[in-house]
Design an enzyme around this catalytic site. Structure first.
Site, PDB file in Angstrom:
ATOM      1  N   SER A 118    -130.726 -78.104  28.486  1.00 42.22           N
ATOM      2  CA  SER A 118    -130.675 -78.452  26.949  1.00 42.22           C
ATOM      3  C   SER A 118    -130.560 -79.939  27.395  1.00 42.22           C
ATOM      4  O   SER A 118    -130.556 -80.479  28.279  1.00 42.22           O
ATOM      5  CB  SER A 118    -128.990 -77.938  26.630  1.00 42.22           C
ATOM      6  OG  SER A 118    -128.891 -78.654  25.266  1.00 42.22           O
ATOM      7  N   ARG A 119    -130.852 -80.736  26.200  1.00 43.36           N
ATOM      8  CA  ARG A 119    -130.822 -82.217  25.987  1.00 43.36           C
ATOM      9  C   ARG A 119    -129.323 -82.537  26.216  1.00 43.36           C
ATOM     10  O   ARG A 119    -129.088 -83.737  26.343  1.00 43.36           O
ATOM     11  CB  ARG A 119    -131.322 -82.667  24.770  1.00 43.36           C
ATOM     12  CG  ARG A 119    -132.973 -82.336  24.880  1.00 43.36           C
ATOM     13  CD  ARG A 119    -133.416 -82.673  23.484  1.00 43.36           C
ATOM     14  NE  ARG A 119    -132.911 -81.900  22.450  1.00 43.36           N
ATOM     15  CZ  ARG A 119    -133.092 -81.896  21.127  1.00 43.36           C
ATOM     16  NH1 ARG A 119    -133.856 -82.719  20.587  1.00 43.36           N
ATOM     17  NH2 ARG A 119    -132.338 -80.901  20.404  1.00 43.36           N
ATOM     18  N   LYS A 134    -143.746 -68.570  20.700  1.00 50.83           N
ATOM     19  CA  LYS A 134    -145.155 -68.499  19.835  1.00 50.83           C
ATOM     20  C   LYS A 134    -144.840 -69.763  18.809  1.00 50.83           C
ATOM     21  O   LYS A 134    -144.035 -69.813  18.601  1.00 50.83           O
ATOM     22  CB  LYS A 134    -145.194 -67.299  19.099  1.00 50.83           C
ATOM     23  CG  LYS A 134    -144.031 -66.305  18.662  1.00 50.83           C
ATOM     24  CD  LYS A 134    -143.263 -66.930  17.636  1.00 50.83           C
ATOM     25  CE  LYS A 134    -143.797 -67.375  16.220  1.00 50.83           C
ATOM     26  NZ  LYS A 134    -142.863 -67.983  15.263  1.00 50.83           N
ATOM     27  N   ASP A 165    -145.827 -70.804  12.387  1.00 54.02           N
ATOM     28  CA  ASP A 165    -144.588 -69.994  12.505  1.00 54.02           C
ATOM     29  C   ASP A 165    -144.305 -68.674  12.208  1.00 54.02           C
ATOM     30  O   ASP A 165    -144.064 -67.695  13.095  1.00 54.02           O
ATOM     31  CB  ASP A 165    -143.451 -70.813  11.825  1.00 54.02           C
ATOM     32  CG  ASP A 165    -141.897 -70.529  12.348  1.00 54.02           C
ATOM     33  OD1 ASP A 165    -141.518 -70.743  13.636  1.00 54.02           O
ATOM     34  OD2 ASP A 165    -140.999 -69.784  11.579  1.00 54.02           O
TER      35      ASP A 165
HETATM   36  N1  LIG Z   1    -140.022 -64.816  18.938  1.00 52.63           N
HETATM   37  C1  LIG Z   1    -139.415 -64.734  17.763  1.00 52.63           C
HETATM   38  O1  LIG Z   1    -138.934 -63.845  17.205  1.00 52.63           O
HETATM   39  C2  LIG Z   1    -138.990 -66.421  17.451  1.00 52.63           C
HETATM   40  C3  LIG Z   1    -139.906 -67.339  17.710  1.00 52.63           C
HETATM   41  N2  LIG Z   1    -139.389 -68.667  17.488  1.00 52.63           N
HETATM   42  C4  LIG Z   1    -140.150 -69.754  18.264  1.00 52.63           C
HETATM   43  O2  LIG Z   1    -138.985 -70.251  19.070  1.00 52.63           O
HETATM   44  C5  LIG Z   1    -139.434 -71.797  19.136  1.00 52.63           C
HETATM   45  C6  LIG Z   1    -137.966 -72.248  18.589  1.00 52.63           C
HETATM   46  O3  LIG Z   1    -137.454 -71.720  17.401  1.00 52.63           O
HETATM   47  P1  LIG Z   1    -135.834 -71.556  17.073  1.00 52.63           P
HETATM   48  O4  LIG Z   1    -135.040 -71.173  18.460  1.00 52.63           O
HETATM   49  O5  LIG Z   1    -135.713 -70.933  15.734  1.00 52.63           O
HETATM   50  O6  LIG Z   1    -135.539 -73.393  16.893  1.00 52.63           O
HETATM   51  P2  LIG Z   1    -134.184 -74.053  17.138  1.00 52.63           P
HETATM   52  O7  LIG Z   1    -134.251 -75.336  16.473  1.00 52.63           O
HETATM   53  O8  LIG Z   1    -133.031 -73.198  16.909  1.00 52.63           O
HETATM   54  O9  LIG Z   1    -134.003 -74.295  18.452  1.00 52.63           O
HETATM   55  C7  LIG Z   1    -135.103 -75.086  19.226  1.00 52.63           C
HETATM   56  C8  LIG Z   1    -134.331 -75.774  20.498  1.00 52.63           C
HETATM   57  O10 LIG Z   1    -135.442 -76.782  21.133  1.00 52.63           O
HETATM   58  C9  LIG Z   1    -134.706 -78.000  21.620  1.00 52.63           C
HETATM   59  N3  LIG Z   1    -135.679 -79.028  21.066  1.00 52.63           N
HETATM   60  C10 LIG Z   1    -136.193 -79.949  21.983  1.00 52.63           C
HETATM   61  N4  LIG Z   1    -136.573 -80.762  21.470  1.00 52.63           N
HETATM   62  C11 LIG Z   1    -136.212 -80.928  20.074  1.00 52.63           C
HETATM   63  C12 LIG Z   1    -136.688 -81.497  18.739  1.00 52.63           C
HETATM   64  N5  LIG Z   1    -137.353 -82.529  18.813  1.00 52.63           N
HETATM   65  N6  LIG Z   1    -136.096 -81.181  17.782  1.00 52.63           N
HETATM   66  C13 LIG Z   1    -135.382 -79.821  17.888  1.00 52.63           C
HETATM   67  N7  LIG Z   1    -135.207 -79.020  18.757  1.00 52.63           N
HETATM   68  C14 LIG Z   1    -135.507 -79.466  19.969  1.00 52.63           C
HETATM   69  C15 LIG Z   1    -133.547 -77.769  21.178  1.00 52.63           C
HETATM   70  O11 LIG Z   1    -132.524 -77.181  22.278  1.00 52.63           O
HETATM   71  P3  LIG Z   1    -131.621 -78.344  23.025  1.00 52.63           P
HETATM   72  O12 LIG Z   1    -130.844 -79.026  22.126  1.00 52.63           O
HETATM   73  O13 LIG Z   1    -130.895 -77.378  23.769  1.00 52.63           O
HETATM   74  O14 LIG Z   1    -132.421 -79.160  24.045  1.00 52.63           O
HETATM   75  C16 LIG Z   1    -133.128 -76.871  20.164  1.00 52.63           C
HETATM   76  O15 LIG Z   1    -132.162 -76.062  20.047  1.00 52.63           O
HETATM   77  C17 LIG Z   1    -140.371 -72.010  17.928  1.00 52.63           C
HETATM   78  O16 LIG Z   1    -141.463 -72.219  18.647  1.00 52.63           O
HETATM   79  C18 LIG Z   1    -140.556 -70.696  17.176  1.00 52.63           C
HETATM   80  O17 LIG Z   1    -141.702 -70.358  16.757  1.00 52.63           O
HETATM   81  C19 LIG Z   1    -138.192 -68.585  16.638  1.00 52.63           C
HETATM   82  C20 LIG Z   1    -137.652 -67.732  16.212  1.00 52.63           C
HETATM   83  C21 LIG Z   1    -137.905 -66.492  16.300  1.00 52.63           C
HETATM   84  O1  LIG Z   2    -140.749 -66.091  15.024  1.00 53.12           O
HETATM   85  C1  LIG Z   2    -139.860 -66.259  14.099  1.00 53.12           C
HETATM   86  C2  LIG Z   2    -139.555 -64.872  13.464  1.00 53.12           C
HETATM   87  O2  LIG Z   2    -138.871 -65.014  12.192  1.00 53.12           O
HETATM   88  C3  LIG Z   2    -138.548 -66.381  11.845  1.00 53.12           C
HETATM   89  C4  LIG Z   2    -137.702 -66.265  10.317  1.00 53.12           C
HETATM   90  O3  LIG Z   2    -137.185 -65.131  10.005  1.00 53.12           O
HETATM   91  C5  LIG Z   2    -139.270 -67.376  12.148  1.00 53.12           C
HETATM   92  O4  LIG Z   2    -138.543 -68.504  11.549  1.00 53.12           O
HETATM   93  C6  LIG Z   2    -139.503 -67.213  13.632  1.00 53.12           C
HETATM   94  O5  LIG Z   2    -140.113 -68.302  13.761  1.00 53.12           O
END
Ligand SMILES: NC(=O)C1=CN([C@@H]2O[C@H](COP(=O)(O)OP(=O)(O)OC[C@H]3O[C@@H](n4cnc5c(N)ncnc54)[C@H](OP(=O)(O)O)[C@@H]3O)[C@@H](O)[C@H]2O)C=CC1
Ligand SMILES: O=C1CO[C@H](CO)[C@@H](O)[C@@H]1O
Length: 356
Positions: free
Chosen positions: A65-66, A127, A208
Site C-alpha cells: 500500500s502507499r 478489470k 467500470d
Molecule cells: N472484480 C470486481 O468485482 C471489481 C473490480 N474492481 C476493479 O478494481 C480496481 C479497484 O477498484 P476498488 O477496489 O473499488 O477501488 P478502491 O478505491 O477501493 O481501491 C483502489 C486502491 O488503489 C490504490 N491506489 C493507488 N493509487 C491510487 C490513486 N491515485 N487513487 C486512489 N487509489 C489509488 C489505493 O490503495 P493504497 O492506498 O493501499 O495504496 C486504493 O485503496 C478498479 O480497476 C476496478 O475496476 C472494483 C470493484 C469490483
Molecule cells: O467491477 C465492479 C463490480 O461492481 C461495482 C459496483 O457495484 C463496480 O464499481 C466494480 O468496479
C-alpha cells in the site's frame, strides 16, 4: 473487424477449451498453492484476499500500500500473517510473492503491472486491464517478453453459473444465439474525485461497469462488425449513461446498457433460435440462470454460495503451475477485443483521458 460472428453452437464450441465444454468447475482447493502479493489495499483487494484465504490452497503472503499502516490493517483483517509493505516497489521485490494482484484504479493498472513484471512477477490485473487497447498491448508485450503469466481479472468467466451457461450454449440448448441483452447500472452519488467520475482515474461507467455486459456479448458473439453508442457525460467529461448496439454481419445483435446514474442492477438475457437463457440479476456475480426452450421445457442452474474471486485465483494458480503466460480460458485476444470495443464506444462519446 472479426469473422467470429459465432452465433451457431458449433462455431462457439470451437472457441472453447475442453474444460469450458465440460461446464464443470474445477475443485478450488485442488489448484496449486500460489503466494499472492496484493498491490493496493482497497475494496476489491479485500474481497479477493478473503476468497484466497477461505477457498483456495494459496495465500496472500504480502500486501503493498502507499501507507504501511493501511497495509498492516489490511493484512490483519484479510490476510493474517502477510507481510505489510509501505510501497508498491517493496511489494513487487518481495521474494515470497509469486503473483501480484493489481487492484488499483484503472488509470494505474499499466504502471503497476509493469512494475511487477519488471520485478519478474506474474500478474493478475483488475478489470479493465488498462485504459485502452494501446495500453493493453504495451502490457501484454511486456509480459510476453518477460515470459510471465498475465491475465485480466475477468472473474465472472470462471464462476460456476457462467461455466454451465457457456457449456449449455455450446451444446445448442437455445440454438443459434441471435440477441444478447445485458445491462449494468449502479447509481453512484456524483463526486468528481471518485474513481467513477474522475478522468485522471479513468472514470466512466463504460470501463467500470459496461465492461461486464460487453464481455458477455463478446464471449458469445465475438467482436462486432458495427457499433452504435448513445450516451451522456458527467460534468467531469466521462460517460455516465450509455446504450450500445453491437451489430454482426451474420445478423446477431447485442443490446447493452451501462450507467452510474441509475439503479438498474445487472441482468442479462441470451436469446437464441430455439429458446432463451435468463439471468435474473447480478449476472457478473455467483448467481443462477434459467433455460427456457421453445418447446416449453425449461431447467435452471444455481451457483453454490461463497466468494467468487477464488475461481479466478484458482485459474491463475493452475496456469502458473503449468508454465503458461496466458489463460486459455481468458486469452489475451479476448482482452484486446473487449478493450477495442470500449475504445470505440468511448471515441463515439468523445471521452478522452488525460495524456491520451
Ligand atoms: N472484480 C470486481 O468485482 C471489481 C473490480 N474492481 C476493479 O478494481 C480496481 C479497484 O477498484 P476498488 O477496489 O473499488 O477501488 P478502491 O478505491 O477501493 O481501491 C483502489 C486502491 O488503489 C490504490 N491506489 C493507488 N493509487 C491510487 C490513486 N491515485 N487513487 C486512489 N487509489 C489509488 C489505493 O490503495 P493504497 O492506498 O493501499 O495504496 C486504493 O485503496 C478498479 O480497476 C476496478 O475496476 C472494483 C470493484 C469490483
Ligand atoms: O467491477 C465492479 C463490480 O461492481 C461495482 C459496483 O457495484 C463496480 O464499481 C466494480 O468496479
Amino acid at each position: 473487424m472479426t469473422d467470429t460472428a459465432a452465433v451457431d453452437p458449433a462455431t462457439y464450441a470451437s472457441r472453447l477449451t475442453a474444460a469450458d465444454l465440460s461446464g464443470e468447475v474445477p475443485d478450488l482447493m485442488a489448484a496449486p498453492p500460489v503466494r499472492w502479493g496484493v498491490l493496493g489495499a482497497g475494496n476489491i483487494a479485500a474481497s479477493f484476499a478473503d476468497g484466497v484465504r477461505d477457498r483456495t490452497a494459496g495465500r496472500v503472503t504480502a500486501v503493498g500500500s502507499r501507507s504501511v499502516a493501511k497495509a498492516e490493517e489490511f493484512a490483519a483483517a484479510h490476510a493474517p500473517g502477510a507481510r505489510a509493505h509501505g510501497s508498491y516497489e517493496a511489494l513487487v521485490a518481495d521474494d515470497d510473492v509469486d503473483v501480484v494482484y493489481v487492484a488499483t484504479p484503472h488509470s494505474h493498472h499499466l504502471e503497476h503491472a509493469l512494475l511487477a513484471i519488471a520485478a519478474g512477477k506474474h500478474v493478475l490485473v483488475e478489470k479493465p486491464i488498462t485504459r485502452s487497447v494501446a495500453e493493453s498491448r504495451l502490457l501484454l508485450d511486456a509480459a510476453r517478453e518477460a515470459g510471465v503469466f498475465c491475465m485480466e481479472a475477468v472473474w465472472t468467466r470462471f464462476l460456476p453459473h457462467v461455466a454451465a451457461l457457456r457449456a449449455a450454449i455450446a451444446r445448442g440448448e437455445i440454438g443459434e444465439v441471435r440477441t444478447v441483452v445485458a445491462d449494468f447500472d449502479v447509481f453512484f452519488p456524483y463526486d468528481p474525485t471518485h474513481r467513477l467520475f474522475a478522468p485522471e482515474l479513468a472514470g466512466g461507467a463504460l470501463l467500470d461497469l459496461g465492461i461486464y455486459p460487453i464481455t458477455l456479448a463478446h464471449d458469445l458473439l465475438g467482436a462486432p462488425d458495427t457499433l452504435v453508442t448513445h450516451g451522456t457525460l458527467a460534468a467531469t467529461g466521462v460517460d455516465d449513461h450509455v446504450g450500445m448496439i453491437l451489430g454482426y454481419d451474420g445478423g446477431a445483435q447485442a443490446l447493452l446498457h451501462t450507467s452510474s446514474t441509475a439503479s438498474g442492477g445487472a441482468g442479462a438475457r441470451i436469446i437464441g433460435t430455439r429458446g432463451r437463457i435468463e439471468i435474473p440479476s447480478g449476472f457478473f456475480t455467483p448467481t443462477s440462470f434459467e433455460v427456457v426452450r421453445a418447446d416449453g421445457t425449461s431447467w435452471s442452474f444455481t451457483s453454490p454460495e461463497g466468494e467468487g474471486k477464488a475461481y479466478e485465483a484458482a485459474e491463475v494458480a493452475r496456469c502458473v503451475a503449468a508454465g503458461l503466460t496466458e489463460s486459455p480460458r481468458m486469452p489475451w485476444s479476448d482482452t484486446l477485443e473487449v478493450m477495442g470495443i470500449l475504445d470505440q464506444a468511448r471515441a463515439q462519446l468523445g471521452v478522452v483521458y488525460p495524456g491520451e
